[in-house]
Design an enzyme around this catalytic site. Structure first.
Site, PDB file in Angstrom:
ATOM      1  N   SER A  65       3.214  -1.480   5.244  1.00 19.87           N
ATOM      2  CA  SER A  65       3.696  -2.670   5.968  1.00 19.87           C
ATOM      3  C   SER A  65       2.564  -3.894   5.811  1.00 19.87           C
ATOM      4  O   SER A  65       3.407  -4.989   5.827  1.00 19.87           O
ATOM      5  CB  SER A  65       3.944  -2.131   7.291  1.00 19.87           C
ATOM      6  OG  SER A  65       4.937  -1.200   7.337  1.00 19.87           O
ATOM      7  N   HIS A 126      -4.946   2.761   5.040  1.00 21.93           N
ATOM      8  CA  HIS A 126      -5.795   2.518   6.133  1.00 21.93           C
ATOM      9  C   HIS A 126      -7.381   2.283   5.652  1.00 21.93           C
ATOM     10  O   HIS A 126      -8.346   1.770   6.237  1.00 21.93           O
ATOM     11  CB  HIS A 126      -5.564   3.099   7.214  1.00 21.93           C
ATOM     12  CG  HIS A 126      -4.536   3.037   8.026  1.00 21.93           C
ATOM     13  ND1 HIS A 126      -4.417   1.976   9.049  1.00 21.93           N
ATOM     14  CD2 HIS A 126      -3.351   3.711   7.771  1.00 21.93           C
ATOM     15  CE1 HIS A 126      -3.185   2.052   9.442  1.00 21.93           C
ATOM     16  NE2 HIS A 126      -2.368   2.981   8.821  1.00 21.93           N
ATOM     17  N   ASP A 156       0.088   9.138   5.564  1.00 23.44           N
ATOM     18  CA  ASP A 156       0.274   8.534   4.264  1.00 23.44           C
ATOM     19  C   ASP A 156      -0.368   9.554   3.198  1.00 23.44           C
ATOM     20  O   ASP A 156      -0.249   9.154   2.033  1.00 23.44           O
ATOM     21  CB  ASP A 156      -0.924   7.344   4.195  1.00 23.44           C
ATOM     22  CG  ASP A 156      -0.602   6.415   5.452  1.00 23.44           C
ATOM     23  OD1 ASP A 156       0.627   6.033   5.580  1.00 23.44           O
ATOM     24  OD2 ASP A 156      -1.482   5.910   6.045  1.00 23.44           O
ATOM     25  N   LYS A 330       5.754  -2.846  14.881  1.00 22.95           N
ATOM     26  CA  LYS A 330       5.804  -3.798  13.652  1.00 22.95           C
ATOM     27  C   LYS A 330       5.574  -5.255  14.123  1.00 22.95           C
ATOM     28  O   LYS A 330       5.604  -6.065  13.340  1.00 22.95           O
ATOM     29  CB  LYS A 330       7.118  -3.750  12.884  1.00 22.95           C
ATOM     30  CG  LYS A 330       7.373  -2.205  12.316  1.00 22.95           C
ATOM     31  CD  LYS A 330       6.418  -1.893  11.335  1.00 22.95           C
ATOM     32  CE  LYS A 330       6.580  -0.417  10.819  1.00 22.95           C
ATOM     33  NZ  LYS A 330       5.424  -0.133   9.822  1.00 22.95           N
TER      34      LYS A 330
END
Length: 531
Positions: A65, A126, A156, A330
């Site tokens: 994102s 990350h 992830d 978000k």
């Protein structure tokens, strides 16, 4: 600011909505999505790339994102921090990084310890485990004891990936002769970003106290969690060896993505911290790999790259209003990341933040706050004030990360209905919609072995152009098609073309809109669509 009614361009970002032909384990293909399906059939559409080199990441690296919104807002392929830091490790410039060298010198003068905190996986969203190996070598070169505070992934990466990662990490540390793992915490605790301070506190307490040591190997902490059906993301913070963060020490937080590293960083460095009761550790030198927040008083090893003439800036320079809207999960992406890492809004930029539901995991509330986001954006569109409206629906990504297929299907069906509301609202005032995603996720939820897949994907994402009567595509009218070789960097130039605004030289993306061949125009049949 213009006072006459404005027909907006509405950019709808369906977070985690990828495209995949195979239907098995595909929550999007399994869901009832009459709105998106109808729009796909009736309007110009294409698939665009959201991973790897198309978004400034290494080849084959899944998008995320942060990267997605950064590329969309910048209108160019932005070299990502993953590549920048990996190059520093590989080329050796990490060892001469002035901020890191100064930290090591200060800690050595105090006879302190060096602590490395970060997400230990090869997920690349990350952080990256290779960056930790570089830091261990840095500590070794300076003759410093290194205490490693492992944050396990499982989001992830596959849910039980940490055991293998920790096994290799332990072996690498043994071979190096420098560094030891002292704590293990799941990212659910150490990387909360929703102000659930009790989670952050659990990780912080373990990192700053030598009490309650469980004399285990790090890999055994993971295996014991698996035996209780607890995946990597949710491993309870555990201390396995002495080595608490204490006065005189130095810390490097090696996550490069800011949003999920901010809360834990605040707990360590903010003298006015109020998330939970704790005494400020001082003196403590704290370095973050990238700038987590411009207001943080700490060192930054890799300062931000300045991006000029991004989409939001161009809109503002032409005296037009714009809106950014999302729920909590978000919100940073449609504001901070979309604006190239700038916290402050541009002139004429309004923002709507809808709180995300307070649940443990979002499979418990698949609709999240999508309905409230939709109603807020619908009202904003009806005002006819904004030239550009950017809205993010978090559901397919956040629920997809839980690995719960049925809940993700519900999430997608909710978003589909919400898109229908926005299409109706925008076209009613003559506006044009661009419907797309920032990366894949929900289209691949079961791997080849039949296990839940909770990470992102490298699949392309849909892009649909819903042209409004008052915001026509210049020079093309209804005779348009969309390029097949596009990427996220091409969205901003597409928006500028529709708004009839000049594209700055710094924006190297290309509009996705091209004129349809004459033969295609002859054979095109008008479609009547009612949502």
């Amino acid at each position: 600011m213009a006072s006459s009614p404005v027909a907006p361009v509405v950019l709808v970002i369906l977070d985690g909505w990828g495209y995949r032909e195979e239907t098995y384990g595909n929550a999007i293909a399994s869901a009832y999505t009459p709105v998106i399906d109808s729009l796909w059939q009736a309007y110009p559409h294409t698939l665009i790339h959201t991973s790897g080199k198309a978004v400034g990441l290494p080849k084959g690296q899944m998008g995320n994102s942060e990267v997605g919104h950064l590329n969309i807002g910048a209108g160019r392929i932005v070299p990502q921090e993953l590549v920048r830091i990996s190059d520093a490790v590989e080329e050796g410039s990490l060892f001469s990084n002035p901020v890191l060298v100064r930290l090591c010198q200060t800690v050595k003068e105090r006879n302190g310890k060096l602590h490395f905190i970060g997400l230990c996986s090869a997920g690349g969203v990350h952080s990256h485990i290779d960056h930790l190996y570089g830091l261990v070598e840095l500590a070794k070169r300076h003759g410093l004891p290194a205490c490693i505070h492992v944050i396990t992934d499982g989001r992830d990466t596959p849910p039980r990936d940490a055991a293998g990662v920790l096994e290799e990490l332990e072996q690498r540390l043994k071979t190096s002769g420098c560094g030891r793992i002292v704590t293990v915490s799941g990212r659910y605790y150490a990387m909360d970003r929703d102000r659930r301070w009790e989670r952050t506190e659990a990780a912080y307490r373990v990192m700053t106290s030598n009490e309650h040591i469980q004399p285990l190997r790090a890999v055994d902490v993971a295996r014991q969690s698996y035996a209780q059906d607890i995946g990597d993301e949710f491993i309870v913070p555990t201390r396995i060896a002495a080595g608490a963060v204490e006065p005189g020490d130095g810390v490097v937080f090696f996550n490069f993505r800011p949003d999920r590293a901010r809360q834990l960083t605040q707990a360590f460095i903010d003298p006015n911290f109020s998330g939970f009761e704790r005494a400020l550790i001082t003196p403590l030198d704290f370095v973050t790999f990238t700038q987590y927040d411009a207001s943080f008083n700490c060192g930054v090893a890799f300062p931000p790259q300045n991006l000029s003439h991004i989409l939001g800036e161009v809109i503002a320079e032409h005296g037009l209003k714009q809106l950014r809207a999302a729920e909590t999960e978000k919100y940073a992406h449609v504001t901070y990341f979309f604006n190239g890492g700038l916290e402050e809004p541009f002139p004429g930029e309004d923002r709507i933040l809808i709180p995300s539901p307070m649940v443990t995991t979002y499979d418990q509330a698949p609709a999240m706050s999508a309905l409230a986001v939709t109603q807020a954006v619908k009202k904003a569109i009806e005002k006819q004030e904004y030239a550009l409206v950017v809205v993010n629906f978090a559901n397919s990504d956040m629920v997809g990360h839980t690995g719960k297929l049925a809940a993700t299907i519900q999430a997608i069906e909710t978003v589909d209905r919400c898109v229908g509301v926005l299409v109706e609202a925008a076209t009613k005032v003559g506006g044009t919609l661009l419907i797309t995603a920032d990366h894949g996720n929900a289209e691949y939820m079961i791997d080849e072995d039949g296990n839940p897949w909770t990470a992102h994907t490298t699949n392309p994402v849909p892009f649909i152009l819903v042209e409004g009567e008052k915001r026509k595509v210049p020079g093309h009218g209804g005779h348009v098609i969309l390029r097949k070789d596009g990427c996220l960097a091409d969205i901003a130039p597409t928006i500028l073309e529709i708004l009839e605004l000049p594209q700055p030289l710094e924006m190297t993306g290309r509009s996705l809109i091209v004129s349809a061949p004459y033969e295609m125009r002859l054979n095109r049949t008008p479609v009547s669509l009612k949502i």
